[in-house]
Motif scaffolding. Structure first.
Motif, PDB file in Angstrom:
ATOM      1  N   PHE A 190       0.415   3.103   8.131  1.00 15.01           N
ATOM      2  CA  PHE A 190       0.843   4.477   8.364  1.00 15.01           C
ATOM      3  C   PHE A 190       2.354   4.521   8.184  1.00 15.01           C
ATOM      4  O   PHE A 190       2.874   5.193   7.346  1.00 15.01           O
ATOM      5  CB  PHE A 190       0.431   4.928   9.760  1.00 15.01           C
ATOM      6  N   MET A 191       3.047   3.821   8.984  1.00 14.64           N
ATOM      7  CA  MET A 191       4.487   3.769   8.779  1.00 14.64           C
ATOM      8  C   MET A 191       5.058   2.570   9.488  1.00 14.64           C
ATOM      9  O   MET A 191       4.689   2.281  10.615  1.00 14.64           O
ATOM     10  CB  MET A 191       5.152   5.033   9.307  1.00 14.64           C
ATOM     11  N   VAL A 249       3.193   9.423   4.831  1.00 17.99           N
ATOM     12  CA  VAL A 249       4.524   8.806   4.786  1.00 17.99           C
ATOM     13  C   VAL A 249       5.044   8.911   3.359  1.00 17.99           C
ATOM     14  O   VAL A 249       4.364   8.481   2.426  1.00 17.99           O
ATOM     15  CB  VAL A 249       4.477   7.312   5.174  1.00 17.99           C
ATOM     16  N   THR A 250       6.208   9.501   3.195  1.00 17.43           N
ATOM     17  CA  THR A 250       6.814   9.549   1.861  1.00 17.43           C
ATOM     18  C   THR A 250       8.278   9.148   1.976  1.00 17.43           C
ATOM     19  O   THR A 250       8.825   9.030   3.073  1.00 17.43           O
ATOM     20  CB  THR A 250       6.725  10.949   1.232  1.00 17.43           C
TER      21      THR A 250
END
Lengths: 204, 269
Positions: free
Chosen positions: A22-23, A192-193
């Protein structure tokens, strides 16, 4: 729990096995997890806690009016269009984490004027002069966007869109896309970008 | 038989310098350079940036923040420009961010391949972000035209270009290390990777500067070299491609850079 994976090298390929992440965030906040409580003062002088908005979708937008990227996304309408579209649907909070001794620092009055001139639509700008909340979220740039769902879970972290230079004919506004998905009861596609922008001015 | 005196076509140069000023102070000066006189074959041009002290421009991968220098060539019909070559940058750590860029001066290099009979002018549109404590976006158009240029100017251009050619990273074919089996481990919700390598005798690698990887968010604060291992952490952006290429520069103790690329295949559990 750490999982170690032994990797094979075949014809120069390094194989890696991992769970779709995810991050990775060394701070306290992670996409997919509940956002811890925090409180900050707004430019209106009032104190705001994230728990005040439980049951609502919250957008946090790190911003600095002296950053050319922020200036561009506001003047071009990229940021204001999304703010306006979701004005009565989400709680939009901008956050300023500029150190009081940095040359970009502005008073609450000056900040109010800058964003009013840009026709910004947000509940308030939260003031984070010691970057405590920026570090909590691992916010790195201005702008840097975070979306919290009604359950208080972080569901998006990253850029406003995929167009750092502002010259793409067709761009993806990640925030608009995420909020649309949430309203339709769908999962956010890009959780997430890569954010882009100026660094957050957390030191003099 | 009568002969007409044909004007002898002399190839000359002139170049236009562009400046970015803030409050009347020049912060960036850009110009196009070349020491070429023979346009029948490919030649090197340099885009030289002089940067006000304390300010910096960004590498092709700026890191956590910033914008790489963008070059758009406007060339005579049929001419082509190769990919821009960037000298080895320096790493700049600021609070919780890491950036890669250049201070004082940088010359980006490109090979131009001329075709046909057209002889110029060559122009380049430039777009950059220059920062110190704050950042300013800059744009300019520089040109290299055909006019008179002295021998001294040609010699200066050659001296500058030769110096900056020496500051380019070594090509992948000159990679001074052999990569070995990598190890990955979960770290929070992300991934920590170590790629061991064996350097050639006499080579000491002290750092790694990554080029950004599509679909993988690198945490630049974690990138480096420890005990002959490239280490980095990051997160999959969820594009589902299944493979990434970790490319970048191995940085030697002498400051030299070596291009390298390691394909990394991954799959979900």
């Amino acid at each position: 729990m750490n999982k170690k994976a032994l990797l094979t090298v075949a014809a120069g390929i390094v194989a890696v096995v991992f769970i779709p992440a995810f991050m990775f965030v060394p701070g306290e906040v992670e996409v997919g997890k509940a956002v811890p409580e925090f409180s900050l003062k707004g430019i209106d002088g009032k104190s705001y806690s994230i728990s005040d908005f439980k049951g609502k979708v919250v957008v946090l937008e790190w911003s600095n009016p002296n950053c050319p990227y922020v200036q561009r996304v506001y003047k071009s309408g990229i940021m204001t269009a999304v703010q306006k579209k979701y004005a009565d649907k989400v709680v939009w909070l901008t956050v300023n984490s500029t150190h009081p001794q940095h040359q970009d620092f502005e008073t609450p009055e000056a900040l109010t004027k800058s964003y009013k001139d840009w026709n910004a639509t947000f509940l308030t700008m939260l003031l984070d002069p010691d970057s405590k909340v920026a570090k909590m979220f691992d916010a790195k740039t201005t702008p840097h966007m975070f979306i919290i769902d009604k359950e208080g879970k972080l569901v998006y972290a990253g850029g406003i869109d995929d167009d750092p230079r502002g010259n793409k004919a067709e761009k993806t506004n990640y925030v608009d896309a995420a909020l649309t998905s949430m309203r339709e009861g769908k999962a956010v596609a890009n959780t997430v970008t890569r954010s882009y922008g100026c660094s957050i001015k957390s030191a003099p | 038989m009568r002969y007409r005196f044909l004007p002898f076509l002399v190839v000359f140069f002139s170049f236009q310098v562009s400046s970015q000023t803030v409050k009347g102070i020049q912060i960036v000066k850009a110009e196009l350079l070349s020491d070429a006189t023979d346009f029948s074959k490919p030649f090197t041009v340099g885009i030289k940036f002089e940067i006000q002290p304390d300010r910096y421009l960004y590498w092709k991968n700026p890191g956590d923040s910033g914008l790489p220098i963008e070059v758009e060539w406007l060339l005579p019909k049929g001419w082509t420009a190769d990919e821009t070559r960037h000298p080895v940058p320096q790493k700049m750590a600021y609070e919780n961010t890491v950036s890669y860029g250049y201070k004082k001066e940088v010359v980006l290099l490109t090979t131009i391949t001329p075709t046909g009979s057209s002889r110029g002018p060559m122009k380049a549109k430039l777009d950059w972000l220059v920062c110190e404590k704050s950042c300013v976006r800059g744009k300019a158009e520089v040109s290299l035209d055909i006019r008179t240029r002295s021998g001294n100017q040609l010699a200066d251009a050659k001296r500058i270009l030769d110096r900056w050619k020496g500051l380019l990273p070594f090509a992948r074919s000159e990679n001074p290390v052999t990569f070995q089996k990598a190890v990955a481990s979960m770290q929070g919700a992300g991934l920590a990777v170590e790629i061991p390598f064996q350097p050639k005798l006499g080579v000491q690698i002290v750092d790694f500067f990554p080029v950004s990887i599509k679909g993988f968010l690198i945490d630049y604060r974690t990138v480096g070299v420890k005990n002959n291992r490239i280490v980095f952490s990051g997160a999959d952006e969820g594009t589902g491609t299944g493979e990434i290429f970790l490319s970048g520069l191995l940085i030697g103790a002498d400051g030299k850079g070596y291009e390298c690329s390691v394909p990394v295949k991954f799959s979900s559990l």
